[in-house]
Structure formats: C-alpha cells, structure tokens
Design a protein around this motif. Structure first.
Motif, short mmCIF file in Angstrom:
data_model
loop_
_atom_site.label_atom_id
_atom_site.label_comp_id
_atom_site.label_asym_id
_atom_site.label_seq_id
_atom_site.Cartn_x
_atom_site.Cartn_y
_atom_site.Cartn_z
N LEU A 281 -9.51 -0.08 -5.24
CA LEU A 281 -8.35 0.20 -4.39
C LEU A 281 -7.09 0.51 -5.20
O LEU A 281 -6.02 0.65 -4.62
N SER B 268 -4.65 3.15 -4.05
CA SER B 268 -3.90 2.93 -2.81
C SER B 268 -2.78 1.91 -2.96
O SER B 268 -2.00 1.71 -2.04
N ALA B 269 -2.69 1.26 -4.12
CA ALA B 269 -1.73 0.17 -4.32
C ALA B 269 -0.46 0.67 -5.00
O ALA B 269 -0.52 1.43 -5.97
N THR C 117 -3.88 -7.56 2.65
CA THR C 117 -3.52 -7.70 1.24
C THR C 117 -3.05 -9.13 1.03
O THR C 117 -2.70 -9.84 1.99
N ASP D 210 -8.20 -6.84 -3.14
CA ASP D 210 -6.84 -6.89 -2.59
C ASP D 210 -6.75 -7.81 -1.38
O ASP D 210 -5.73 -8.48 -1.18
N HIS E 181 0.86 -1.18 0.00
CA HIS E 181 0.00 0.00 0.00
C HIS E 181 0.90 1.23 0.00
O HIS E 181 2.01 1.21 0.54
N ARG E 182 0.39 2.33 -0.57
CA ARG E 182 1.23 3.49 -0.83
C ARG E 182 1.70 4.22 0.43
O ARG E 182 2.55 5.11 0.34
N HIS F 163 2.56 -6.34 -5.73
CA HIS F 163 1.13 -6.24 -5.43
C HIS F 163 0.32 -7.15 -6.36
O HIS F 163 0.65 -7.30 -7.54
#
Length: 302
Positions: free
Chosen positions: A121, A124-125, A157, A189, A83-84, A107
């Motif tokens: 999502l 956010s990945a 995740t 995710d 996640h970022r 990811h």
C-alpha cells in the motif's frame, strides 16, 4: 443482517454543495473503484472556516475549494487519515490560508512489518504528511461558530479519525463508514480488530447523520453500523468455511467469496481476507504454515 448500501450520489464536480447548515461538500474529480465518485472535502462554518480532508493534490479541486472559501479566513484544516486521496492538498491549502493542520499523526502501519514483508500500500500512503498539531481522542477544537470533536477510529488506517460537529448530530466519518460500500481494511496499514472496535465505538454514540469521505450520507447510523458488523462477521464465517472446504491460500478464498466483485478489486479483497486471517490467527481459530502473509498457507485450528 448486512447493511443496505446506497450508491445514489451526484458528485457535482467543480461546485460546493450545502449538505447541512454551515457545511459545504466539495467532491474531487478522482473517481476509481476505491474512491467511488471521488473524495469529499468539507468546509465548516460561515465566517472563520475549518476544512475537513482537503483531498488529493489536484489543481481543479484546489480551485473549487478556494472559490467555496470565498476569501473567508480558514483557521483549521482537519485530516482524517493519510491516504493520498485525503491529505496531500493540506500543504498547499495551508500555504494559501495560513491555517493550522490537525490530524491524529503521521502515516504508520497498524503493526510492525514482518521480516521480509513489503507494504503493497506504499503508493497510496502520504508518508510525507506531518500535522502541526496531533489530535488526541475526544479533544475539541473550537472556531468562531463551530466546535469539532476528534473521535479516533483506527482500522482502515492506524491513524484514522472521525470528526464530530458538536451540537449538530453530524459526524464526518471519512473512510470508516460509508453508505456506498464497506471500508477497505488492508494490512499492514489497517487492522480488522481495530476496525471492529471502532465500529463499536460509533455504536456507543448518538450521531444523527454520517458524512463520509466518499459518496452520500449515512442517515440511520446505528442501523447501518450494525449491518456493517454483521457483514464483517459474515465475511469471517465465509473465510472459515472456505478453509474447512479445503482452500489453503488467500487467492483461492478470494476467488470463491468475491466472485461477483469487480476483478480490479481482488487485490484489495485479498488484503481484506488477510486482515480477517490475522485476526482469526490471533484468536486461535486459524493456524498458518509459516509466516502470516498474503502468500501463506492457512487451515482451521483443530
């Protein structure tokens, strides 16, 4: 019974805080309803170091990490998941230190995307992340004065991992277990069945303290994890009860069982309900009219 959440936490932005012998915590100044006060990065060791979860691409956070490293060599950068708010700074920190980047893998969704499904999502990945070394479960990486064991914990995740600091009773639990709130489990995710199995995995361990990706430590891990399991089972029962009461959409279920939750989190709550429904459909407890989706129509199995 549900866990007793603990929201007490001082982020101490711009400062490295010693949270255990040879372990520093640096909290990024990226607070939000999803990150609490910000993302925790950890620096492990005294001479040659390891960094766990370097965090978001943020100039101030990078500067604080470099100041805390204080010119010492960094041999390894561990990333719990993509996640970022956790992984992007790994690239820059690697360039600055020459460290090797390690993680379970890039990811990926926890299941194949269904026909016509889009991933809400994606933003956010960190889909560009690639580790130098992929970490298998139970592998141990050693440094000058530390050893870190990988404990794979998919659920939040698909590629989520926790990291145990051998010989200390410390587990860096990232976003799988946090003292301040439950982890978001959001398809595609994440997957609820994976998340529950990963909680069971941690219950089999004998960790003394969990240092999470957001907020303060979990000081009674087994009791807290049992509470998380009870909380998820309670949510599952609530979803089933709302279906029995006549709710047929995720939106209706969320409005009923998350009515005291910050409305900004209702989108994430909807994905959490979807995660429960995917699991319930797989177990034959719920059926759906049409495809399993956030817009689907659900009812209890007869």
């Amino acid at each position: 019974m549900p866990p007793k959440f603990d929201a007490r936490f001082e982020p101490a932005y711009g400062v490295a805080v010693e949270v255990a012998p040879g372990v520093l915590r640096v909290t990024a100044n990226n607070p939000s309803p999803f990150t609490f006060h910000g993302t925790n990065s950890y620096i492990v060791g005294r001479d040659t170091l390891a960094v766990i979860d370097p965090g978001p691409e943020d100039e101030a956070h990078f500067k604080t990490l470099v100041e805390a490293i204080a010119g010492r060599p960094v041999s390894h950068i561990f990333v719990s998941h993509t996640h970022r708010d956790h992984s992007p700074l790994a690239t820059r920190l690697k360039a600055a230190t020459g460290a090797v980047v390690l993680a379970e893998g890039p990811h990926r969704p926890a299941r194949p995307l269904r026909i016509g499904e889009t991933n809400p999502l994606d933003a956010s990945a960190d889909t560009e992340f690639r580790p130098d070394i992929a970490l298998p479960d139970d592998s141990v990486i050693t440094g000058d004065d530390w050893a870190i064991r990988t404990v794979l914990t998919p659920g939040h995740t698909a590629n989520h991992a926790a990291f145990a600091l051998e010989g200390t009773g410390i587990l860096f639990s990232a976003d799988h277990v946090m003292a301040w709130a439950t982890s978001i489990v959001a398809p595609p995710d994440g997957a609820m069945a994976d998340y529950m199995r990963s909680l069971d995995r941690l219950l089999e361990r004998h960790d003394r303290v969990l240092l999470p990706g957001h907020g303060g430590p979990v000081t009674a891990p087994k009791t807290f994890i049992r509470g998380l399991k009870a909380h998820r089972k309670m949510r599952e029962r609530a979803v089933l009860e709302r279906l029995k009461q006549g709710d047929r959409t995720i939106k209706a279920v969320v409005e009923a069982i998350y009515r005291e939750t910050d409305p900004r989190l209702h989108g994430a709550a909807g994905l959490s309900v979807l995660a429960h429904l995917e699991d319930l459909v797989a177990r034959g407890l719920v059926v759906t009219e049409g495809a399993i989706s956030i817009d689907g129509v659900y009812l209890p199995a007869s």
